[in-house]
Design a protein around this motif. Structure first.
Motif, short mmCIF file in Angstrom:
data_model
loop_
_atom_site.label_atom_id
_atom_site.label_comp_id
_atom_site.label_asym_id
_atom_site.label_seq_id
_atom_site.Cartn_x
_atom_site.Cartn_y
_atom_site.Cartn_z
N UNK A 85 7.19 -16.49 -1.44
CA UNK A 85 5.79 -16.36 -2.10
C UNK A 85 5.49 -15.10 -2.38
N UNK A 86 4.28 -14.66 -3.14
CA UNK A 86 3.74 -13.37 -3.63
C UNK A 86 2.90 -13.08 -2.14
N UNK A 87 2.47 -13.91 -1.34
CA UNK A 87 1.96 -13.50 -0.16
C UNK A 87 3.01 -12.93 0.80
N UNK A 88 4.11 -13.63 0.85
CA UNK A 88 4.98 -13.14 1.73
C UNK A 88 5.66 -11.76 1.34
N UNK A 89 5.97 -11.61 0.11
CA UNK A 89 6.25 -10.14 -0.32
C UNK A 89 5.23 -9.04 -0.44
N UNK A 90 3.97 -9.50 -0.40
CA UNK A 90 3.13 -8.34 -0.33
C UNK A 90 3.00 -8.03 1.14
N UNK A 91 2.99 -9.08 2.04
CA UNK A 91 3.03 -8.63 3.49
C UNK A 91 4.06 -7.52 3.83
N UNK A 92 5.34 -7.87 3.18
CA UNK A 92 6.76 -7.34 3.65
C UNK A 92 6.65 -5.77 2.78
N UNK A 93 6.09 -5.84 1.69
CA UNK A 93 6.15 -4.63 1.01
C UNK A 93 4.81 -3.61 1.15
N UNK A 94 3.86 -4.18 1.73
CA UNK A 94 2.58 -3.36 1.89
C UNK A 94 2.78 -1.94 2.43
N UNK A 95 2.14 -1.05 2.27
CA UNK A 95 2.41 0.42 2.70
C UNK A 95 1.40 0.41 3.85
N UNK A 96 1.62 0.38 4.98
CA UNK A 96 1.00 0.55 5.96
C UNK A 96 0.33 2.01 6.35
N UNK A 97 -0.71 2.17 7.26
CA UNK A 97 -1.26 3.42 7.34
C UNK A 97 -0.43 4.27 8.17
N UNK A 98 0.61 3.91 8.89
CA UNK A 98 1.56 4.55 9.72
C UNK A 98 2.65 5.17 8.83
N UNK A 99 3.10 4.00 8.03
CA UNK A 99 3.98 4.53 6.91
C UNK A 99 3.68 5.69 5.97
N UNK A 100 2.22 5.60 5.44
CA UNK A 100 1.87 6.46 4.81
C UNK A 100 1.86 7.99 5.60
N UNK A 101 1.74 7.83 6.90
CA UNK A 101 1.72 9.31 7.64
C UNK A 101 3.24 9.53 7.65
N UNK A 102 4.09 8.73 8.06
CA UNK A 102 5.62 9.04 8.19
C UNK A 102 6.01 9.36 6.70
N UNK A 103 5.61 8.84 5.68
CA UNK A 103 6.25 9.07 4.30
C UNK A 103 5.64 10.57 4.15
#
Length: 355
Positions: A85-103
């Motif tokens: 579902x859209x919600x499942x994909x958004x949850x999987x693909x969202x860019x978290x704060x920690x991922x921002x910092x690592x990227x």
């Protein structure tokens, strides 16, 4: 389309605008599929291809999509682009704060600018803490005036995509940003179709934006291949934003319409060559071409052996390479002159041979 007197927008100290090389943004977006290992591989590939910036999208399950939209999109027929579902994909693909910092850290390691598109004030603030060199505004938000104003007050460059927008809506957005005291604006012509029919792209709109708003312009490209962004650079685009992946066959939303590493490198290198080739509107002959004249142009030569004292007539002469002697366009100054020395057949005539 070039306006050499326009003040460029500076991104990390790099001038972006007419008269400067195109700034190339690898739009990774959500092509990391929520996985940091893949994210780092994408950053590496973008840096290796020579892109100036790696761009992401800063949204979460709660910052972009309303409950009504989630409830309407619970399943999809295209299982390659959608795994649930859209919600499942958004949850999987969202860019978290920690991922921002690592990227961000990985971009610094690879000497490529980290940047992103925020979709809420909180995400704007997060990006500010990461000291992004500019904020990218998505086409969908060109009419979100409160968000535009909030971003503008951060006093950083703003690159604004104009997909789906009328000229009046673009004017409203530019006015909002300027009224907030920010004149560091770059507008990107954009067609929000993935991919668009070439007939819909209308690259000449870039010149319209340049004339209307007097800011650097570029292209946010969703076409397949490299031809359209290259054409945009030839028309004077100051910025190219192109979706980027390392594998077009990978599951996910945008991989299929993204450039792969060879295509991105072609845009980067080809774009630099196109910019260099555009050069100046002032007509001049380069030193290299002046030297070529000696080999490629013709000189006046004798059509037969001629004796000293002979008065030259047109039938005595021909024109052949090399261009080291008297040029054919100076023939009127040769005819009727007498020779100062004997000349052989096919001999190049110089002024010293004439009395």
């Amino acid at each position: 389309m070039l306006k050499y007197d326009m003040k460029p927008v500076k991104i990390n100290g790099v001038p972006v605008g007419p008269g400067h090389p195109p700034y190339i943004i690898a739009e990774i977006g959500s092509n990391n599929n929520g996985k940091m290992a893949l994210c780092q591989r994408l950053i590496d590939a973008a840096a290796d291809a020579g892109a100036d910036a790696a761009k992401f999208q800063s949204w979460s399950e709660t910052s972009l999509i309303a409950e009504e939209e989630y409830e309407r999109n619970t399943e999809y027929s295209d299982k390659k682009k959608h795994f649930g579902s859209l919600r499942e994909m958004v949850k999987a693909y969202q860019f978290t704060t920690q991922q921002h910092r690592e990227a961000h850290a990985h971009c610094r390691k690879r000497h490529i600018a980290f940047c992103s598109t925020p979709f809420s004030p909180e995400e704007v603030d997060l990006l500010e803490t990461l000291d992004v060199p500019f904020f990218k505004i998505a086409s969908m938000d060109i009419v979100d005036l409160p968000l535009l104003e909030y971003v503008a007050r951060k006093q950083r460059p703003m690159i604004v995509s104009t997909g789906m927008a009328t000229l009046a809506e673009i004017d409203q957005a530019v006015t909002t940003i300027r009224d907030a005291g920010n004149d560091q604006i770059i507008l990107l012509h954009c067609i929000s179709i993935y991919p668009p029919d070439p007939k819909l792209i209308n690259l000449r709109n870039m010149a319209t934006l340049l004339r209307a708003f007097d800011v650097p312009v570029g292209l946010s490209d969703h076409s397949l291949g490299t031809a359209i962004p290259m054409a945009a650079i030839a028309l004077g685009a100051s910025v190219i934003e192109k979706h980027f992946t390392i594998d077009k066959n990978m599951p996910g939303w945008d991989h299929a319409i993204s450039a792969d590493p060879p295509e991105l490198r072609a845009i980067v290198e080809g774009g630099r060559n196109i910019f260099a080739a555009l050069g100046s509107p002032v007509r001049s002959v380069s030193k290299a071409e002046l030297e070529k004249r000696r080999k490629f142009r013709r000189s006046i030569v004798t059509r037969r052996p001629l004796k000293k004292g002979h008065t030259i007539v047109e039938g005595d002469l021909n024109a052949k390479r090399p261009g080291t002697g008297i040029s054919p366009d100076e023939l009127p100054y040769v005819l009727g002159r007498r020779l100062a020395a004997d000349l052989e057949l096919d001999q190049v005539i110089h002024w010293k041979h004439l009395l």
